[in-house]
Design a protein around this motif. Structure first.
Motif, mmCIF file in Angstrom:
data_model
loop_
_atom_site.group_PDB
_atom_site.id
_atom_site.type_symbol
_atom_site.label_atom_id
_atom_site.label_comp_id
_atom_site.label_asym_id
_atom_site.label_seq_id
_atom_site.Cartn_x
_atom_site.Cartn_y
_atom_site.Cartn_z
ATOM 1 N N ARG A 11 0.832 -1.203 0.000
ATOM 2 C CA ARG A 11 0.000 0.000 0.000
ATOM 3 C C ARG A 11 0.872 1.261 0.000
ATOM 4 N NH1 ARG A 11 -5.143 -0.996 -1.262
ATOM 5 N NH2 ARG A 11 -5.871 0.665 0.054
ATOM 6 N N LEU A 12 1.944 1.253 0.789
ATOM 7 C CA LEU A 12 2.826 2.414 0.850
ATOM 8 C C LEU A 12 3.541 2.623 -0.489
ATOM 9 C CD1 LEU A 12 3.881 4.710 2.567
ATOM 10 C CD2 LEU A 12 5.659 3.181 3.421
ATOM 11 N N THR A 14 2.472 1.702 -3.394
ATOM 12 C CA THR A 14 1.452 2.153 -4.338
ATOM 13 C C THR A 14 1.163 3.637 -4.144
ATOM 14 O OG1 THR A 14 0.489 -0.065 -4.398
ATOM 15 C CG2 THR A 14 -0.912 1.739 -5.154
ATOM 16 N N LEU A 15 1.077 4.078 -2.889
ATOM 17 C CA LEU A 15 0.855 5.493 -2.593
ATOM 18 C C LEU A 15 2.003 6.348 -3.108
ATOM 19 C CD1 LEU A 15 -0.638 7.850 -1.240
ATOM 20 C CD2 LEU A 15 0.525 7.222 0.891
ATOM 21 N N VAL A 16 3.233 5.935 -2.824
ATOM 22 C CA VAL A 16 4.396 6.700 -3.279
ATOM 23 C C VAL A 16 4.419 6.773 -4.803
ATOM 24 C CG1 VAL A 16 6.928 6.690 -3.399
ATOM 25 C CG2 VAL A 16 5.768 6.289 -1.213
ATOM 26 N N ALA A 18 1.851 6.660 -6.827
ATOM 27 C CA ALA A 18 0.779 7.573 -7.252
ATOM 28 C C ALA A 18 1.179 9.030 -6.995
ATOM 29 C CB ALA A 18 -0.518 7.243 -6.519
ATOM 30 N N LEU A 19 1.814 9.300 -5.852
ATOM 31 C CA LEU A 19 2.273 10.666 -5.551
ATOM 32 C C LEU A 19 3.350 11.111 -6.539
ATOM 33 C CD1 LEU A 19 2.457 10.492 -1.645
ATOM 34 C CD2 LEU A 19 0.834 11.831 -3.024
ATOM 35 N N THR A 121 -9.083 14.357 3.162
ATOM 36 C CA THR A 121 -9.161 13.154 3.991
ATOM 37 C C THR A 121 -9.238 13.569 5.455
ATOM 38 O OG1 THR A 121 -6.783 12.913 4.411
ATOM 39 C CG2 THR A 121 -7.624 12.010 2.322
ATOM 40 N N THR A 132 6.153 8.570 8.578
ATOM 41 C CA THR A 132 7.303 8.699 7.679
ATOM 42 C C THR A 132 8.612 8.998 8.408
ATOM 43 O OG1 THR A 132 6.790 11.037 7.274
ATOM 44 C CG2 THR A 132 5.893 9.416 5.716
#
Length: 144
Positions: A11-12, A14-16, A18-19, A121, A132
């Motif tokens: 998940r992390l 994937t988030l990075v 996307a960012l 959010t 982080t």
């Protein structure tokens, strides 16, 4: 056995990803620069006046890749690369005024966009830092 994409590491990552893609798009649209080139400028700013070898190490890329990146940034008028004394092809890299302005303006764009993302959010900047910062302290202590 299959990998579970609900795991925190996946998940992390994937988030990075996307960012990074969003940053690349925003910087490209606003300043005609890739996120990778922007990070190189930020790294030069943080290091002050690194050699290309130091820049390569800090960015985690090969010396030839750093050399190509620096050359493209020189051609864009964002950095200077000045030959220095010593063995080999040593060059010190520094931001030009245009490079410094781009780092400041691009940084404001990215921070503002991230603030807007958080505002959409229930996550706060302090909550992000609480996750982080300890991880970065282990993986990239030079940023602490």
């Amino acid at each position: 056995m299959t990998y579970d994409p609900t795991q925190p590491a996946y998940r992390l990552h994937t988030l990075v990803s996307a960012l990074d893609a969003a940053a690349d798009r925003m910087l490209g649209e606003s300043f005609d620069i890739s996120y990778g080139r922007f990070l190189t400028l930020v790294t030069i700013q943080v290091l002050g006046a690194p050699t290309q070898v130091e820049l390569a190490g800090a960015r985690g890329v090969s010396a030839p890749a750093a050399s190509r990146m620096v050359q493209s940034l020189v051609e864009a008028g964002l950095v200077t690369a000045t030959r220095t004394d010593g063995a080999g092809n040593r060059r010190v890299v520094q931001l030009t005024n245009a490079g410094s302005t781009l780092v400041a303006d691009g940084g404001r764009l990215l921070e503002s966009s991230f603030e807007q993302l958080l505002a959409a959010t229930t996550v706060t900047a302090d909550q992000v830092r609480s996750v982080t910062d300890p991880l970065l302290a282990l993986l990239k202590p030079e940023l602490s």
